[in-house]
Design a protein around this motif. Structure first.
Motif, PDB file in Angstrom:
ATOM      1  N   PRO A   1       0.744  -1.364   0.069  1.00 18.44           N
ATOM      2  CA  PRO A   1      -0.004  -0.016  -0.010  1.00 18.44           C
ATOM      3  C   PRO A   1       0.837   1.169  -0.053  1.00 18.44           C
ATOM      4  O   PRO A   1       0.690   2.300   0.495  1.00 18.44           O
ATOM      5  CB  PRO A   1      -0.875  -0.225   1.214  1.00 18.44           C
ATOM      6  N   VAL A   2       2.006   1.249  -0.649  1.00 21.82           N
ATOM      7  CA  VAL A   2       2.910   2.368  -0.783  1.00 21.82           C
ATOM      8  C   VAL A   2       3.413   2.608  -2.230  1.00 21.82           C
ATOM      9  O   VAL A   2       3.036   1.678  -3.150  1.00 21.82           O
ATOM     10  CB  VAL A   2       3.986   2.271   0.236  1.00 21.82           C
ATOM     11  N   ALA A   3       3.860   3.576  -2.375  1.00 20.60           N
ATOM     12  CA  ALA A   3       4.305   4.033  -3.814  1.00 20.60           C
ATOM     13  C   ALA A   3       5.264   3.097  -4.461  1.00 20.60           C
ATOM     14  O   ALA A   3       6.197   2.370  -3.912  1.00 20.60           O
ATOM     15  CB  ALA A   3       4.974   5.440  -3.677  1.00 20.60           C
ATOM     16  N   CYS A   4       5.086   3.177  -5.855  1.00 15.61           N
ATOM     17  CA  CYS A   4       5.974   2.108  -6.943  1.00 15.61           C
ATOM     18  C   CYS A   4       7.187   2.332  -6.517  1.00 15.61           C
ATOM     19  O   CYS A   4       7.932   3.514  -6.671  1.00 15.61           O
ATOM     20  CB  CYS A   4       5.287   2.520  -8.156  1.00 15.61           C
ATOM     21  N   GLY A   5       8.005   1.248  -6.480  1.00 16.70           N
ATOM     22  CA  GLY A   5       9.227   1.204  -6.607  1.00 16.70           C
ATOM     23  C   GLY A   5      10.146   1.504  -5.119  1.00 16.70           C
ATOM     24  O   GLY A   5      11.085   1.285  -5.026  1.00 16.70           O
ATOM     25  N   GLU A   6       9.279   1.961  -4.307  1.00 19.01           N
ATOM     26  CA  GLU A   6       9.743   2.218  -2.629  1.00 19.01           C
ATOM     27  C   GLU A   6       9.935   0.920  -2.022  1.00 19.01           C
ATOM     28  O   GLU A   6       9.386  -0.008  -2.274  1.00 19.01           O
ATOM     29  CB  GLU A   6       8.762   2.968  -1.968  1.00 19.01           C
TER      30      GLU A   6
END
Length: 199
Positions: free
Chosen positions: A38-43
Motif C-alpha cells: 500500500p505504498v508508492a511504486c518502487g519504494e
C-alpha cells in the motif's frame, strides 16, 4: 385476528432475513485479490511484527527517507466501508513525535474488495482522503503515514482479511511470512503498486 396475521407475517419476514444473512456470512470467500504493497511504486519498505502485536498484523516502515506523511495507497480496488477514527487520536505529530499516545488505530480506512476480502490501514496522520461508499482504484491515495491511536512511532499498520478473519498478507502474489507474533520478524519488500487498476 388481524394482529395475529400481521405478527405471523413479520415473524416469517424476520426468519427469511436471518436465513439470507446466514447464507451471505457462510458463503466461501472468493479468490485472493492480487494485492500490492500500500505504498508508492518502487519504494523499499520493511514489513515486521513483534511479540504481542497479534497474528498476521503487519507494520510497514520505509527503508529510506522521511516516514511522516508518506502516501498510503489502496492495495487493490474496492469500496471504502470505514474512513474515520478508531479509538482516540492521541497527540503524536511530526512537530511532537513523543506526544501522548491515543487508543486503537487512530485515523483509519477499511476497504471491501469483494469476495469477502478486506484490507485495513491504521495510524494515519490526518483524516482519510476518502469517504465511506467511495470506490477506489488500486494505487489510489487514501491517506498519509502517521502515528495516531496507540502507536509508538510513525508507521502504517496493515491487515488483510478474508471474511472476518485476519490472514497472512500477500503482496504481488508473494506471502509476507508474517503469520504469528511469537517473535520479532522483519522482511523487506519493494512496492509494485505502480499502475492504478480498476476496482
Amino acid at each position: 385476528m388481524r394482529v395475529a396475521h400481521v405478527l405471523l407475517a413479520l415473524g416469517a419476514l424476520g426468519a427469511v432475513l436471518v436465513v439470507a444473512a446466514l447464507v451471505v456470512l457462510l458463503r466461501p470467500a472468493g479468490p485472493r485479490p492480487h494485492f500490492q504493497l500500500p505504498v508508492a511504486c518502487g519504494e523499499h519498505w520493511q514489513l515486521g511484527t513483534y511479540p504481542g502485536h497479534d497474528d498476521y498484523d503487519v507494520d510497514l516502515f520505509p527503508m529510506d527517507g522521511e516516514v511522516w506523511g508518506r502516501p498510503v495507497l489502496a492495495s487493490y480496488g474496492g469500496r471504502v466501508t470505514v474512513a474515520g477514527i478508531n479509538g482516540s487520536l492521541g497527540g503524536r505529530t511530526p512537530e511532537d513525535p513523543d506526544g501522548p499516545r491515543g487508543r486503537g488505530g487512530g485515523y483509519w480506512v477499511k476497504i471491501d474488495h469483494g469476495g469477502r476480502w478486506e484490507t485495513q490501514y491504521l495510524h494515519l496522520l490526518e483524516p482519510p482522503m476518502v469517504e465511506v461508499g467511495q470506490r477506489v482504484a488500486q494505487g489510489e491515495q487514501i491517506g498519509l503515514v502517521g502515528s495516531t491511536g496507540n502507536s509508538g512511532a510513525p508507521h502504517l499498520h496493515y491487515e488483510q482479511r478474508r471474511g472476518w478473519q485476519k490472514v497472512e498478507t500477500y503482496f504481488d502474489g508473494v506471502p509476507s511470512g508474517i503469520t504469528h507474533d511469537d517473535s520479532e520478524y522483519t522482511v523487506t519488500r519493494t512496492s509494485n503498486n505502480c499502475v492504478a487498476g480498476r476496482p
